[in-house]
Design a protein around this motif. Structure first.
Motif, PDB file in Angstrom:
ATOM      1  N   VAL A  70       0.843  -1.205   0.000  1.00 55.45           N
ATOM      2  CA  VAL A  70       0.000   0.000   0.000  1.00 55.45           C
ATOM      3  C   VAL A  70       0.874   1.250   0.000  1.00 55.45           C
ATOM      4  O   VAL A  70       0.602   2.207  -0.738  1.00 55.45           O
ATOM      5  N   LEU A  71       1.941   1.257   0.785  1.00 53.81           N
ATOM      6  CA  LEU A  71       2.846   2.413   0.793  1.00 53.81           C
ATOM      7  C   LEU A  71       3.503   2.602  -0.570  1.00 53.81           C
ATOM      8  O   LEU A  71       3.598   3.729  -1.070  1.00 53.81           O
ATOM      9  N   HIS A  72       3.947   1.524  -1.177  1.00 46.88           N
ATOM     10  CA  HIS A  72       4.566   1.619  -2.500  1.00 46.88           C
ATOM     11  C   HIS A  72       3.582   2.202  -3.509  1.00 46.88           C
ATOM     12  O   HIS A  72       3.918   3.108  -4.270  1.00 46.88           O
ATOM     13  N   THR A  73       2.373   1.688  -3.504  1.00 49.11           N
ATOM     14  CA  THR A  73       1.370   2.139  -4.456  1.00 49.11           C
ATOM     15  C   THR A  73       1.022   3.608  -4.231  1.00 49.11           C
ATOM     16  O   THR A  73       0.860   4.368  -5.192  1.00 49.11           O
ATOM     17  N   ALA A  74       0.940   4.004  -2.978  1.00 47.59           N
ATOM     18  CA  ALA A  74       0.587   5.391  -2.670  1.00 47.59           C
ATOM     19  C   ALA A  74       1.682   6.375  -3.054  1.00 47.59           C
ATOM     20  O   ALA A  74       1.404   7.534  -3.353  1.00 47.59           O
ATOM     21  N   THR A  75       2.923   5.931  -3.066  1.00 42.96           N
ATOM     22  CA  THR A  75       4.029   6.857  -3.336  1.00 42.96           C
ATOM     23  C   THR A  75       4.568   6.771  -4.754  1.00 42.96           C
ATOM     24  O   THR A  75       5.421   7.565  -5.137  1.00 42.96           O
ATOM     25  N   THR A  76       4.087   5.811  -5.537  1.00 40.23           N
ATOM     26  CA  THR A  76       4.570   5.663  -6.908  1.00 40.23           C
ATOM     27  C   THR A  76       3.600   6.341  -7.850  1.00 40.23           C
ATOM     28  O   THR A  76       2.444   5.973  -7.922  1.00 40.23           O
ATOM     29  N   SER A  77       4.087   7.332  -8.559  1.00 41.32           N
ATOM     30  CA  SER A  77       3.229   8.039  -9.507  1.00 41.32           C
ATOM     31  C   SER A  77       3.663   7.809 -10.944  1.00 41.32           C
ATOM     32  O   SER A  77       2.983   8.227 -11.867  1.00 41.32           O
ATOM     33  N   ARG A  78       4.801   7.137 -11.146  1.00 40.55           N
ATOM     34  CA  ARG A  78       5.285   6.904 -12.501  1.00 40.55           C
ATOM     35  C   ARG A  78       5.104   5.447 -12.894  1.00 40.55           C
ATOM     36  O   ARG A  78       5.180   4.554 -12.050  1.00 40.55           O
ATOM     37  N   SER A  79       4.906   5.227 -14.174  1.00 41.69           N
ATOM     38  CA  SER A  79       4.749   3.872 -14.685  1.00 41.69           C
ATOM     39  C   SER A  79       6.113   3.193 -14.752  1.00 41.69           C
ATOM     40  O   SER A  79       7.161   3.832 -14.645  1.00 41.69           O
ATOM     41  N   VAL A  80       6.098   1.888 -14.978  1.00 36.20           N
ATOM     42  CA  VAL A  80       7.342   1.127 -15.081  1.00 36.20           C
ATOM     43  C   VAL A  80       8.225   1.671 -16.205  1.00 36.20           C
ATOM     44  O   VAL A  80       9.423   1.900 -15.992  1.00 36.20           O
ATOM     45  N   PRO A  81       7.691   1.911 -17.421  1.00 39.74           N
ATOM     46  CA  PRO A  81       8.568   2.456 -18.468  1.00 39.74           C
ATOM     47  C   PRO A  81       9.176   3.818 -18.088  1.00 39.74           C
ATOM     48  O   PRO A  81      10.343   4.078 -18.389  1.00 39.74           O
ATOM     49  N   GLU A  82       8.418   4.648 -17.393  1.00 38.38           N
ATOM     50  CA  GLU A  82       8.960   5.938 -16.955  1.00 38.38           C
ATOM     51  C   GLU A  82      10.089   5.745 -15.948  1.00 38.38           C
ATOM     52  O   GLU A  82      11.098   6.464 -15.998  1.00 38.38           O
ATOM     53  N   LEU A  83       9.934   4.796 -15.055  1.00 34.39           N
ATOM     54  CA  LEU A  83      10.984   4.513 -14.080  1.00 34.39           C
ATOM     55  C   LEU A  83      12.240   3.977 -14.770  1.00 34.39           C
ATOM     56  O   LEU A  83      13.359   4.341 -14.407  1.00 34.39           O
ATOM     57  N   LEU A  84      12.047   3.125 -15.771  1.00 36.51           N
ATOM     58  CA  LEU A  84      13.191   2.590 -16.514  1.00 36.51           C
ATOM     59  C   LEU A  84      13.909   3.691 -17.291  1.00 36.51           C
ATOM     60  O   LEU A  84      15.140   3.728 -17.330  1.00 36.51           O
ATOM     61  N   LEU A  85      13.142   4.590 -17.895  1.00 33.16           N
ATOM     62  CA  LEU A  85      13.756   5.717 -18.607  1.00 33.16           C
ATOM     63  C   LEU A  85      14.550   6.595 -17.653  1.00 33.16           C
ATOM     64  O   LEU A  85      15.662   7.036 -17.968  1.00 33.16           O
ATOM     65  N   ALA A  86      14.009   6.852 -16.470  1.00 37.66           N
ATOM     66  CA  ALA A  86      14.701   7.675 -15.479  1.00 37.66           C
ATOM     67  C   ALA A  86      15.996   7.018 -15.025  1.00 37.66           C
ATOM     68  O   ALA A  86      16.946   7.709 -14.654  1.00 37.66           O
ATOM     69  N   ALA A  87      16.038   5.687 -15.089  1.00 35.13           N
ATOM     70  CA  ALA A  87      17.249   4.954 -14.708  1.00 35.13           C
ATOM     71  C   ALA A  87      18.209   4.807 -15.885  1.00 35.13           C
ATOM     72  O   ALA A  87      19.241   4.140 -15.766  1.00 35.13           O
ATOM     73  N   GLY A  88      17.851   5.405 -17.023  1.00 34.67           N
ATOM     74  CA  GLY A  88      18.728   5.347 -18.184  1.00 34.67           C
ATOM     75  C   GLY A  88      18.636   4.054 -18.973  1.00 34.67           C
ATOM     76  O   GLY A  88      19.545   3.721 -19.723  1.00 34.67           O
ATOM     77  N   ARG A  89      17.570   3.327 -18.814  1.00 33.96           N
ATOM     78  CA  ARG A  89      17.408   2.031 -19.498  1.00 33.96           C
ATOM     79  C   ARG A  89      16.314   2.130 -20.562  1.00 33.96           C
ATOM     80  O   ARG A  89      15.257   1.535 -20.459  1.00 33.96           O
ATOM     81  N   GLU A  90      16.616   2.878 -21.603  1.00 37.80           N
ATOM     82  CA  GLU A  90      15.663   3.029 -22.702  1.00 37.80           C
ATOM     83  C   GLU A  90      15.359   1.686 -23.360  1.00 37.80           C
ATOM     84  O   GLU A  90      14.232   1.449 -23.813  1.00 37.80           O
TER      85      GLU A  90
END
Length: 174
Positions: free
Chosen positions: A128-148
């Motif tokens: 529940v905490l993870h879901t409440a604090t995550t606002s970006r999708s998986v692809p957005e998180l991967l892009l932010a980590a430099g993994r296009e």
């Protein structure tokens, strides 16, 4: 013996046969899925756990199997939430996990498995905490980590449906 008593025993025997058949079928489905990363894991493991616990005079092994499957079903919800492309789907997985964790916690308390009860509560709290604090999708998180490359692979796997594929996760989802 009166007819209603005979009929009642016949119904009880049939119900027991049906329960045992359900256990066989659900066990086969759970084994075929391979683990909590399968999208239907939680919807199959928890009913199997219920079935083990519903056996008349459930043995200690039946109760333990039921608890283990209940805990595994909660892990399935964690996988579902983490692998969702959108936050709405992740929130739905967290909601379902919260509802079902109450039942698993009750099983743990009834069996005096206090450590498992705490684990069940903590798993849902974390989800529940993870879901409440995550606002970006998986692809957005991967892009932010430099993994296009992985973001692209994820999007191709999700495709037009906008949901995680029904098959087991590909390499991009591990």
């Amino acid at each position: 013996m009166a007819a209603p008593q005979v009929a009642g025993r016949v119904v009880e025997r049939q119900a027991l046969k049906d329960l045992e058949r359900a256990i066989v079928l659900l066990r086969g489905a759970v084994d075929a899925m391979g683990g909590p990363e399968h999208r239907l894991w939680s919807f199959t493991a928890l009913p199997l756990g219920r079935a083990y616990r519903a056996r008349p005079q459930a043995s200690r092994a039946d109760r333990e199997a039921g608890r283990r499957l209940g805990m595994d079903s909660l892990r399935g919800y964690v996988w579902a939430a983490l692998l969702q492309s959108g936050t709405h789907d992740a929130a739905e997985a967290a909601r379902l996990a919260s509802e079902n964790s109450e039942e698993v916690v009750r099983w743990c308390l009834a069996d005096n498995a206090l450590e498992e009860a705490v684990q069940a509560l903590d798993a849902c709290r974390g989800l529940v905490l993870h879901t409440a604090t995550t606002s970006r999708s998986v692809p957005e998180l991967l892009l932010a980590a430099g993994r296009e490359d992985l973001a692209g692979a994820w999007r191709r796997g999700v495709g037009e449906r906008g949901r995680t594929p029904s098959r087991r996760p590909c390499g991009a989802r591990r």
